[in-house]
Design an enzyme around this catalytic site. Structure first.
Site, PDB file in Angstrom:
ATOM      1  N   LYS A 247      -5.277   4.523   8.716  1.00 20.18           N
ATOM      2  CA  LYS A 247      -4.181   5.338   8.191  1.00 20.18           C
ATOM      3  C   LYS A 247      -4.469   6.829   8.316  1.00 20.18           C
ATOM      4  O   LYS A 247      -3.553   7.630   8.526  1.00 20.18           O
ATOM      5  CB  LYS A 247      -3.906   4.944   6.737  1.00 20.18           C
ATOM      6  CG  LYS A 247      -3.382   3.520   6.620  1.00 20.18           C
ATOM      7  CD  LYS A 247      -3.023   3.132   5.205  1.00 20.18           C
ATOM      8  CE  LYS A 247      -2.429   1.734   5.189  1.00 20.18           C
ATOM      9  NZ  LYS A 247      -1.950   1.330   3.861  1.00 20.18           N
TER      10      LYS A 247
ATOM     11  N   SER B 194       0.786  -1.234   0.000  1.00 20.07           N
ATOM     12  CA  SER B 194       0.000   0.000   0.000  1.00 20.07           C
ATOM     13  C   SER B 194       0.820   1.288   0.000  1.00 20.07           C
ATOM     14  O   SER B 194       0.255   2.374  -0.124  1.00 20.07           O
ATOM     15  CB  SER B 194      -0.954   0.025   1.204  1.00 20.07           C
ATOM     16  OG  SER B 194      -0.242   0.029   2.420  1.00 20.07           O
TER      17      SER B 194
END
Length: 342
Positions: free
Chosen positions: A281, A236
């Site tokens: 996140k 990611s």
């Protein structure tokens, strides 16, 4: 209460507490991770320094299944998420195999980021193909017990193998009951394995070896680039790796003095893909004081990473601005449009 009853009650309570810690449930725990500045992690030889920071963001993941106490805590703690085991692991995959797969996806992500950034900066990129890595082995097929996650397959029936595409094409021409000989390297030892082509348990009309795989590809670039991510896994960080490398390779400073966090996979075509754990996140980036967060927009889908990121940012009441991104070009155009921090 008598002394004996107190002792019995204490023993009972101890057994309950120990039991709650020992008993494992079929869930893993996801939680906010950290935001890491990339300039200490990525070093392009002779690269330009930046006034601001590009940051990769991570999701904290339990190394094993949760116990009862952790399960109950996750039910009430904000931004803690219980993930069913079947969503975290390939069927039959061990924790060690999962950890290896995540690290290898990180390695692949780094190679893609290097290639895309160098090509965009008009720097030479050379590829060396070494075969394929086994990423998982499917339960109920002949490869189970013969191949292991991390094996590198470099020959098929004594023919050199360069890529996953070659492997898939070769095996696709075989039929149920055929046998294929694979030359593999495992922890420095070379060996041969005979695998019988068989139907997939979940798709009996399809046949194969019974593995998922990825091309083992080395990249040679000039100037040299070093990336040190230690034990962080997954694909990611591809977008942020690419931006950091490109920023060091080229004149000027895309950060404009700001803290810029983000997430998203990166393809060789420069397309930014969605990831898991965007909520966690956003929390990590806000905690680190990021000014901007680049989030995959998924072509404007209503359930995109960007949509979830905006929702979480609103819940947090953060001043961090969430920016929708579909491609590397989108990210660079946005960064070029930002005024220099005063």
């Amino acid at each position: 209460m008598s002394k004996n009853k107190k002792i019995a009650l204490f023993i009972f309570a101890t057994i309950v507490v120990v039991g709650l810690n020992i008993i494992k449930l079929p869930y893993y725990l996801n939680m906010p991770g950290d935001a890491y500045e990339l300039s200490p992690i990525i070093e392009v030889d002779g690269g330009d320094a930046a006034e601001g920071k590009f940051m990769m963001t991570t999701v904290g993941v339990s190394r094993g299944k949760v116990n009862v106490l952790t399960y109950l805590w996750a039910k009430v703690a904000p931004y803690y998420e219980l993930i069913p085991a079947e969503r975290m692991r390939v069927h039959g995959e061990t924790d060690q195999e999962y950890f290896y797969r995540q690290l290898h996806m990180m390695d692949t992500s780094q190679n893609v980021a290097i290639a895309v950034a160098y090509e965009l900066a008009n720097r030479p990129v050379e590829y060396k193909y070494n075969g394929v890595f086994v990423m998982s082995v499917i339960e109920g097929m002949d490869a189970k017990g013969k191949l292991e996650v991390g094996d590198r397959i470099f020959e098929v029936d004594n023919k050199p193998l360069l890529s996953s595409e070659e492997f898939i094409e070769y095996v696709g021409n075989l039929e149920k009951g055929d046998q294929v000989e694979l030359s593999i390297e495992r922890e420095g030892e070379v060996m041969k394995k005979q695998i019988i082509i068989s139907p997939f348990p979940t798709e009996p009309t399809k046949t194969g070896v019974g593995i998922s795989l990825v091309t083992d590809r080395d990249i040679d670039v000039q100037p040299e680039v070093k990336i040190d991510t230690n034990a962080v896994g997954g694909p990611s960080a591809g977008l942020m790796f690419t931006l950091e490398i490109y920023n060091q390779l080229t004149e000027g400073d895309l950060t404009k003095g700001y803290k810029i966090a983000g997430t998203g996979t990166m393809s060789y075509e420069g397309v930014v893909g969605p990831i898991g754990g965007i909520v966690h996140k956003i929390v990590a980036a806000d905690k680190a004081g990021a000014d901007y967060f680049l989030a995959p927009s998924e072509q404007g889908a209503t359930d995109s990473n960007y949509t979830d990121a905006v929702h979480t940012a609103n819940e947090l009441g953060t001043d961090m601005k969430i920016i929708p991104i579909d491609t590397l070009d989108d990210a660079i155009r946005f960064l070029q449009s930002v005024e220099q921090q005063k």
